[in-house]
Scaffold this motif. Structure first.
Motif, PDB file in Angstrom:
ATOM      1  N   TRP A 196       0.792  -1.326   0.155  1.00  0.00           N
ATOM      2  CA  TRP A 196       0.132  -0.111  -0.070  1.00  0.00           C
ATOM      3  C   TRP A 196       0.825   1.302  -0.149  1.00  0.00           C
ATOM      4  CZ3 TRP A 196      -1.847   4.087   3.299  1.00  0.00           C
ATOM      5  CH2 TRP A 196      -2.839   4.796   2.914  1.00  0.00           C
ATOM      6  N   GLN A 197       1.790   1.386   0.857  1.00  0.00           N
ATOM      7  CA  GLN A 197       2.840   2.488   0.685  1.00  0.00           C
ATOM      8  C   GLN A 197       3.649   2.656  -0.729  1.00  0.00           C
ATOM      9  OE1 GLN A 197       4.088   2.713   5.471  1.00  0.00           O
ATOM     10  NE2 GLN A 197       5.091   1.091   4.268  1.00  0.00           N
ATOM     11  N   ALA A 198       3.528   1.601  -1.255  1.00  0.00           N
ATOM     12  CA  ALA A 198       4.283   1.884  -2.632  1.00  0.00           C
ATOM     13  C   ALA A 198       3.317   2.309  -3.646  1.00  0.00           C
ATOM     14  CB  ALA A 198       4.807   0.251  -3.251  1.00  0.00           C
ATOM     15  N   LEU A 199       2.072   2.677  -3.290  1.00  0.00           N
ATOM     16  CA  LEU A 199       1.113   3.523  -3.968  1.00  0.00           C
ATOM     17  C   LEU A 199       1.276   4.848  -3.998  1.00  0.00           C
ATOM     18  CD1 LEU A 199      -2.191   1.267  -3.482  1.00  0.00           C
ATOM     19  CD2 LEU A 199      -0.567   1.214  -5.164  1.00  0.00           C
ATOM     20  N   TRP A 200       2.042   5.328  -3.029  1.00  0.00           N
ATOM     21  CA  TRP A 200       2.263   6.919  -2.981  1.00  0.00           C
ATOM     22  C   TRP A 200       3.053   7.752  -3.828  1.00  0.00           C
ATOM     23  CZ3 TRP A 200      -1.195   9.733  -0.189  1.00  0.00           C
ATOM     24  CH2 TRP A 200      -2.214   9.168   0.711  1.00  0.00           C
ATOM     25  N   PRO A 201       4.125   7.106  -4.008  1.00  0.00           N
ATOM     26  CA  PRO A 201       5.468   7.689  -4.837  1.00  0.00           C
ATOM     27  C   PRO A 201       4.698   8.439  -6.116  1.00  0.00           C
ATOM     28  CG  PRO A 201       6.405   5.892  -3.904  1.00  0.00           C
ATOM     29  CD  PRO A 201       4.825   5.853  -3.576  1.00  0.00           C
ATOM     30  N   GLY A 202       4.745   9.571  -6.369  1.00  0.00           N
ATOM     31  CA  GLY A 202       4.100  10.275  -7.675  1.00  0.00           C
ATOM     32  C   GLY A 202       2.963  10.773  -7.396  1.00  0.00           C
ATOM     33  N   ARG A 203       2.150  10.773  -6.504  1.00  0.00           N
ATOM     34  CA  ARG A 203       0.889  11.193  -6.214  1.00  0.00           C
ATOM     35  C   ARG A 203       1.369  12.655  -5.685  1.00  0.00           C
ATOM     36  NH1 ARG A 203      -1.665   8.301  -8.854  1.00  0.00           N
ATOM     37  NH2 ARG A 203       0.092   8.139  -9.737  1.00  0.00           N
ATOM     38  N   ARG A 204       0.316  13.573  -6.318  1.00  0.00           N
ATOM     39  CA  ARG A 204       0.447  14.935  -6.156  1.00  0.00           C
ATOM     40  C   ARG A 204      -0.398  15.264  -4.885  1.00  0.00           C
ATOM     41  NH1 ARG A 204       3.290  17.844  -9.320  1.00  0.00           N
ATOM     42  NH2 ARG A 204       2.225  19.782  -9.267  1.00  0.00           N
ATOM     43  N   ILE A 205      -0.205  16.327  -4.156  1.00  0.00           N
ATOM     44  CA  ILE A 205      -1.018  16.709  -3.085  1.00  0.00           C
ATOM     45  C   ILE A 205      -1.851  17.886  -3.420  1.00  0.00           C
ATOM     46  CG2 ILE A 205      -0.848  17.630  -0.637  1.00  0.00           C
ATOM     47  CD1 ILE A 205       2.128  16.338  -0.424  1.00  0.00           C
ATOM     48  N   ILE A 214      -5.277  15.624  -2.410  1.00  0.00           N
ATOM     49  CA  ILE A 214      -4.872  14.371  -2.196  1.00  0.00           C
ATOM     50  C   ILE A 214      -5.908  13.617  -1.401  1.00  0.00           C
ATOM     51  CG2 ILE A 214      -3.651  14.996   0.001  1.00  0.00           C
ATOM     52  CD1 ILE A 214      -2.548  12.294  -2.543  1.00  0.00           C
ATOM     53  N   GLU A 215      -6.375  12.366  -1.707  1.00  0.00           N
ATOM     54  CA  GLU A 215      -7.384  11.536  -0.946  1.00  0.00           C
ATOM     55  C   GLU A 215      -7.243  10.128  -1.377  1.00  0.00           C
ATOM     56  OE1 GLU A 215     -11.445  12.063  -2.459  1.00  0.00           O
ATOM     57  OE2 GLU A 215     -10.681  12.504  -4.432  1.00  0.00           O
TER      58      GLU A 215
END
Length: 266
Positions: A196-205, A214-215
């Motif tokens: 699940w934590q691997a889904l976060w890189p590259g997400r914009r806030i 971000i949601e």
């Protein structure tokens, strides 16, 4: 009853089935237990803080190691770890150096070193926020290459603590590493899983207008501002998203990030 003996001796001489003796002994045992628990908690507190700090450092090092290209930058700069600084959250100014042994949770509980958050601003469910906070930085030529922010907020049934790593634009997530949580095993607790934590890189806030977007969504993400939710853990996922929005906003690290963008590490 023999009045020549003291009160304690007369109390002990009562029959074991005597209600006064039974209640008295129960009260004494409860008092002794409370004193013991309090003493142990006070004695163990420094060790607990040290253990949490060691775990945080270990996970931050693992996170840094996993970020593509970052280790090469650190070797080029001749540094082995990120620089830790203390920041005034109200003004966004960095202090000269980090205070050794600084405990943000303890600072947030102390009215002398914290502020009460307005209800409408407290989207992370903290109640109070420390006046100063730690940040971890890697810079080259005065410009940030990586910024790691300790964040925390209310989940479904626990306080969630994490490290939020930002790319140089200070809006793109480089990594999110959960440090502490006590969410429902098999459901909300999965926020600590590598998958699940691997889904976060590259997400914009935030979007181009500065609006926090971000949601954590139900099902699969459909935009750069979304992260896949965990089935059966909607409230935990919402708590993580709210935590990030709070700390990236004006009541969190917002003033610091604005200064960093405008002034650099100077």
């Amino acid at each position: 009853m023999d009045r020549s003996r003291g009160p304690w001796a007369r109390f002990l001489a009562r029959p074991n089935k005597d209600p006064v003796k039974a209640l008295g002994m129960a009260g004494l045992i409860a008092l002794a237990s409370a004193v013991t628990v309090s003493t142990v908690a006070t004695t163990m507190r420094p060790r607990q803080i040290a253990n949490v700090e060691a775990a945080r450092q270990e996970r931050m090092q693992a996170m840094v190691q996993a970020l593509p290209g970052l280790r090469a930058v650190m070797e080029e700069l001749g540094v082995t770890e990120l620089e830790t600084r203390l920041v005034d959250l109200g003004t966004g100014r960095m202090m000269a150096e980090a205070a050794p042994g600084f405990d943000p949770v303890a600072a947030a509980r102390d009215p002398e070193t914290s502020i009460a958050l307005p209800e409408e601003a407290d989207i992370a469910g903290l109640g109070r926020r420390e006046a100063q906070a730690l940040v971890h930085l890697l810079a080259r030529d005065g410009a940030p290459k990586l910024v790691v922010l300790p964040v925390r907020g209310a989940g479904y049934q626990s306080t969630i603590s994490a490290l939020l790593a930002l790319e140089p634009d200070l809006n793109t997530i480089a990594a999110l590493t959960v440090i502490e949580q006590a969410e429902t095993p098999g459901l909300g607790a999965r926020i600590e899983s590598e998958a699940w934590q691997a889904l976060w890189p590259g997400r914009r806030i935030a979007d181009e207008t500065g609006v926090m977007r971000i949601e954590v969504v139900r099902g699969e993400a459909a935009s750069p501002y979304e992260v896949d939710g965990i089935s059966g853990a909607t409230r935990t996922g919402n708590g993580v998203a709210a935590m990030i929005r709070f700390w990236m906003g004006p009541w969190g690290y917002g003033p610091f990030l604005d200064r960093l963008e405008q002034e650099g590490m100077g």
